[in-house]
Every structure is written in C-alpha cells, then in structure tokens.
Design an enzyme around this catalytic site. Structure first.
Site, short mmCIF file in Angstrom:
data_model
loop_
_atom_site.label_atom_id
_atom_site.label_comp_id
_atom_site.label_asym_id
_atom_site.label_seq_id
_atom_site.Cartn_x
_atom_site.Cartn_y
_atom_site.Cartn_z
N ASP A 85 16.54 10.68 4.37
CA ASP A 85 15.13 11.06 4.31
C ASP A 85 14.70 11.82 5.55
O ASP A 85 15.43 11.89 6.54
CB ASP A 85 14.24 9.82 4.09
N ASN A 156 8.91 -3.90 3.72
CA ASN A 156 8.34 -3.98 2.37
C ASN A 156 9.42 -3.84 1.29
O ASN A 156 9.10 -3.69 0.12
CB ASN A 156 7.27 -2.90 2.19
N HIS A 158 11.64 -1.35 1.00
CA HIS A 158 12.02 0.02 0.62
C HIS A 158 13.46 0.34 1.03
O HIS A 158 14.01 -0.25 1.94
CB HIS A 158 11.03 1.07 1.16
N GLU A 163 9.36 3.75 -1.98
CA GLU A 163 8.41 2.71 -1.60
C GLU A 163 8.09 1.78 -2.77
O GLU A 163 8.21 2.19 -3.93
CB GLU A 163 7.12 3.37 -1.10
#
Ligand code: F6R
Length: 266
Positions: A85, A156, A158, A163
């Site tokens: 990313d 979280n 991811h 996400e």
C-alpha cells in the site's frame, strides 16, 4: 545468530501460529522465513516475487534481512518486490511515503534492482487510479505471482489498507488493488509518523485488495504487542468477516503462517 525457536506452535482456524518469546526473536524468524522462500523460489523458477509491508511491525525483519544480505549471502538480485500500500496524495519523494520507508529500511541496503521494487504511486491523478491499480495487478501477474506476502495487522484488524466494513464476504474476497478511505483507528495510529498530529495523516490510500493478498502462494502475517491481541484473536478464531479483514485469511489457512510475540496472543 542461530534461528530462535518458537515457545509455542498452535494450529488455529486462521492457520499455523508460531509464538515467540519477544519481538526480536519473532523478527529474526520472520526474516529467515522470507530468505528461505526467496531461495526456494529461485531454485524452482529462477526468481522470487515478494509482497512487502511497512509500519512499526516489520522494521526488525528488514534489519535482519539486511544482516543476512551482508553476512549470510542472501541476495535480492533476482527478486521483485511489491508493496502492499501507499498513502494517496503523498509523493514517493516525501519522507512519509512508504516508498521512502522501504528505501530507508531495506532497498538502500541490499542488491535489489531499483526497477524490480514496486510501490503504488500515491501521486496518481484520480482519473488514472483505476488504470494504475490494474497495472499493478498485471505487473504482479507478469512476475509469476507473489511467492510470499508479508503482512502486519491493524489494531482494527485491517490487512494492507483493507479497512473493516460491512461488506458481503464474496465481494470482500474479490477486492483487487484500489483506492480507499482510511478508518479512524488507522488515522489515529498513523499520527505517530506525523509528529502525533492526526490531522496531517492522509485520508486515503492505495492498497492491494483482499483478493490480491490472498492469491499469494504463502502469507506471513506478523502481530507484535498487546495492542494487537484483540484483533489477532478475532482474526484467528471468529468466523471470517470483512468487519475484521484479517479473518479472511482463514479462507486460505493452509498457506498462512502467523509469527507473533507472546503479548499478541492469549
Ligand atoms: C502497512 C500495512 C498495514 C500495517 C498495519 C500495522 O504497509 O499495510 O496494514 O501492517 O497497519 O501497522 P504497524 O506495524 O505500524 O502496527
């Protein structure tokens, strides 16, 4: 340095989990796993193709890979790399770019050809984003697919910047490289790299999709520290859901190894 041994070796719905006493040992083990994947791929098809990640988690892994290059004959000459990313709107020349991170931690210190290290381009204009993402997928395919994808896990849950969201499982599993909006937790955690100021963290990023990641022939996912424990436990043991993107790794569990430290798992 002799290879550290895991303190525990668990079989879970999310794949095999090697639990190391601490992050340093886990990082050495992960670097060795990457090095042996490179060697095996080179023997099998004359080259290797490795997916890389950034962030706080893999810095020790890159340090040890550099050490293996300097003193143990590990070469990146016939290796291609593809990063997961990149922040959108951030130029590769900027110090907050993941391209810059990779340069600092790995690329500048090993014999990887500059034209074989791929990072998504955060300056791609919006109208050209879809084409750029499709091109990235095509480059991976042209290189014969990823022999290994290195991953971290977000607080979280991811992976890459896929996400958490309520998205049908089949649609989530079909996601290819795309532009996303970062989750509030990701922005909060990203502030660490922007002098603690969350308002400076980019709101968007380009990321490999879940399908791109899961297509890798092997997946090495790292989780270090107590802050990662809740997401790690959910990813390993709860039914796969895009609410915890790392749980989707369960769908390819035979190709997955988790390397974690003792704090990241119960
Ligand atoms: C980074 C990436 C992210 C990180 C994750 C954990 O390229 O894709 O998924 O792996 O956010 O980040 P750290 O390691 O900083 O806790």
């Amino acid at each position: 340095m002799t290879a550290p041994l895991p303190a525990r070796n668990l079989e879970t719905p999310g794949g095999r989990v090697l639990v190391f006493a601490n992050k340093a040992d886990a990082s050495v083990a992960a670097a060795r796993q990457i090095a042996s994947t490179i060697d095996a791929a080179r023997t099998l098809r004359g080259k290797a193709c490795i997916g890389l990640s950034t962030g706080a988690t893999p810095t020790g892994v890159y340090r040890h890979l550099v050490e293996l290059h300097r003193s143990d004959g590990l070469s990146f000459r016939d290796v291609s790399t593809f990063n997961l990313d990149e922040y959108y709107g951030v130029s590769p020349a900027e110090e907050h770019s993941y391209r810059y991170y990779m340069h600092q931690h790995l690329f500048a210190h090993v014999d990887l050809s500059p034209n074989r290290s791929h990072v998504l381009d955060g300056t791609t204009p919006e109208f050209a984003v879809d084409a750029h993402c499709a091109e990235y997928e095509r480059w991976i395919e042209l290189d014969g697919g990823l022999d290994l994808q290195l991953l971290g896990i977000g607080r979280n849950g991811h992976i890459g910047f896929n996400e958490p969201q309520s998205l049908d499982l089949a649609k989530a599993l079909a996601l290819r490289t795309h532009l996303i909006y970062l989750h509030p937790t990701t922005i909060e955690d990203g502030a660490r790299d922007f002098g603690g100021d969350a308002s400076l963290v980019p709101r968007q990023a380009l990321t490999m999709g879940v399908a791109t990641i899961l297509a890798a022939r092997s997946i090495l996912i790292l989780a270090f520290g107590a802050a990662k424990r809740p997401a790690t436990m959910r990813a390993l043991f709860e039914a796969p859901t895009m609410e915890i993107p790392a749980s989707l790794i369960q769908t390819v569990r035979d190709r997955v190894v988790w390397i974690v430290d003792a704090e990241a798992i119960d």
